[in-house]
Design an enzyme around this catalytic site. Structure first.
Site, PDB file in Angstrom:
ATOM      1  N   SER A   1       0.901  -1.284   0.124  1.00  0.00           N
ATOM      2  CA  SER A   1       0.172   0.147   0.087  1.00  0.00           C
ATOM      3  C   SER A   1       0.941   1.171  -0.098  1.00  0.00           C
ATOM      4  CB  SER A   1      -0.862  -0.004   1.187  1.00  0.00           C
ATOM      5  OG  SER A   1      -1.968   0.979   1.079  1.00  0.00           O
ATOM      6  N   ASN A   2       0.265   2.609   0.283  1.00  0.00           N
ATOM      7  CA  ASN A   2       1.110   3.603   0.251  1.00  0.00           C
ATOM      8  C   ASN A   2       0.628   4.442   1.572  1.00  0.00           C
ATOM      9  OD1 ASN A   2      -1.035   5.597  -0.704  1.00  0.00           O
ATOM     10  ND2 ASN A   2      -0.885   4.205  -2.307  1.00  0.00           N
ATOM     11  N   HIS A   3       1.130   5.659   1.707  1.00  0.00           N
ATOM     12  CA  HIS A   3       0.924   6.589   2.810  1.00  0.00           C
ATOM     13  C   HIS A   3      -0.378   7.555   2.680  1.00  0.00           C
ATOM     14  CE1 HIS A   3       4.537   5.805   5.072  1.00  0.00           C
ATOM     15  NE2 HIS A   3       5.347   6.053   3.795  1.00  0.00           N
TER      16      HIS A   3
END
Ligand code: CTP
Ligand code: CA
Length: 229
Positions: free
Chosen positions: A33-35
């Site tokens: 995933s990512n931030h």
């Protein structure tokens, strides 16, 4: 803070917004995933609703929610889910804002039981590309629709933003630079540059994400008015 739009300028219009990250599973306990928190996209959904639009928000995994209870929020997990929910609402939408931080790749093989540590010191994952939601659906857009995308970069920001504007058939691209203080992930503030269809830039000063959302929706309202003039 409330959004202020004189006379519900988007009354009778339907809007589709994507926001938040996606999660691409590796096995039942792990994902890529990512931030992204979804804060900027959710603020845009709320601002569109405040301007009178009927809003569908396709939202990736986040603890945050839209404030306006009239917003139809569809929670999704993967890029594929986000594509399917967005595709289901794209054609009817007058205004589309794709603010989600969609994973560009996902694990090619998803284990149905938890992966165990092997004997070796390294693990190589095979990834495959996800569908580009904005590019795929943007290819089917009409002239009457208003299509807005985001561009988050660490370098060559302007060049990349203009490339996305052209290649994804956008009316407006919102450029975010991770080099700007107070901009990007995990901030309540953001500093963006808006590029219109002609590629003309408008640099906005550092503001709260709510104020940035208000400015983006004001720019959308201008385009909607121009299109119907
Ligand atoms: N986007 C999308 N679906 C994807 C990837 C991106 O809808 N699978 C949308 C984002 O929501 C954003 C825009 O495309 O509005 C640009 O996303 P960004 O990640 O900045 O650019 P990419 O085209 O994915 O290229 P790269 O990550 O290589 O810069
Ligand atoms: Ca990307």
């Amino acid at each position: 803070q409330a959004f202020v739009f004189a006379g519900l300028p988007l009354k009778g219009k339907k809007a589709l917004v994507t926001a938040g990250p996606t999660q691409e599973p590796l096995d039942p306990v792990r994902y890529i995933s990512n931030h992204s928190s979804g804060k900027m996209g959710i603020a845009i959904a709320d601002a569109l609703a405040a301007a009178g639009a009927e809003v569908t928000l396709v939202l990736g995994p986040t603890g945050l929610s839209a404030v306006n209870p009239a917003i139809n929020t569809i929670r999704v997990v993967t890029a594929e889910d986000m594509f399917n929910s967005s595709a289901a609402h794209f054609t009817q939408a007058d205004v589309i804002v794709m603010a989600a931080a969609v994973a560009d790749y996902r694990p090619k093989h998803v284990a149905d039981i938890k992966m165990k540590k092997g004997e070796g010191d390294a693990l190589t994952l095979e990834l495959e590309k996800t569908k580009d939601i904005l590019r795929t659906l943007g290819a089917t857009r009409t002239d009457k629709q208003v299509l807005v995308g985001f561009s988050l970069e660490t370098n060559n920001e302007r060049e990349y933003a203009l490339k996305k504007l052209r290649e994804k058939h956008l009316d407006l691209v919102v450029m975010n630079s991770l080099n700007d203080k107070g901009a990007g992930f995990n901030h309540d503030t953001n500093k963006v540059t808006l590029f219109d269809k002609k590629g003309d830039a408008r640099d906005l000063p550092l503001k709260s994400k709510l104020e940035v959302a208000q400015d983006i929706v004001a720019a959308i309202v201008d385009i909607v008015h121009l299109n119907s003039a």
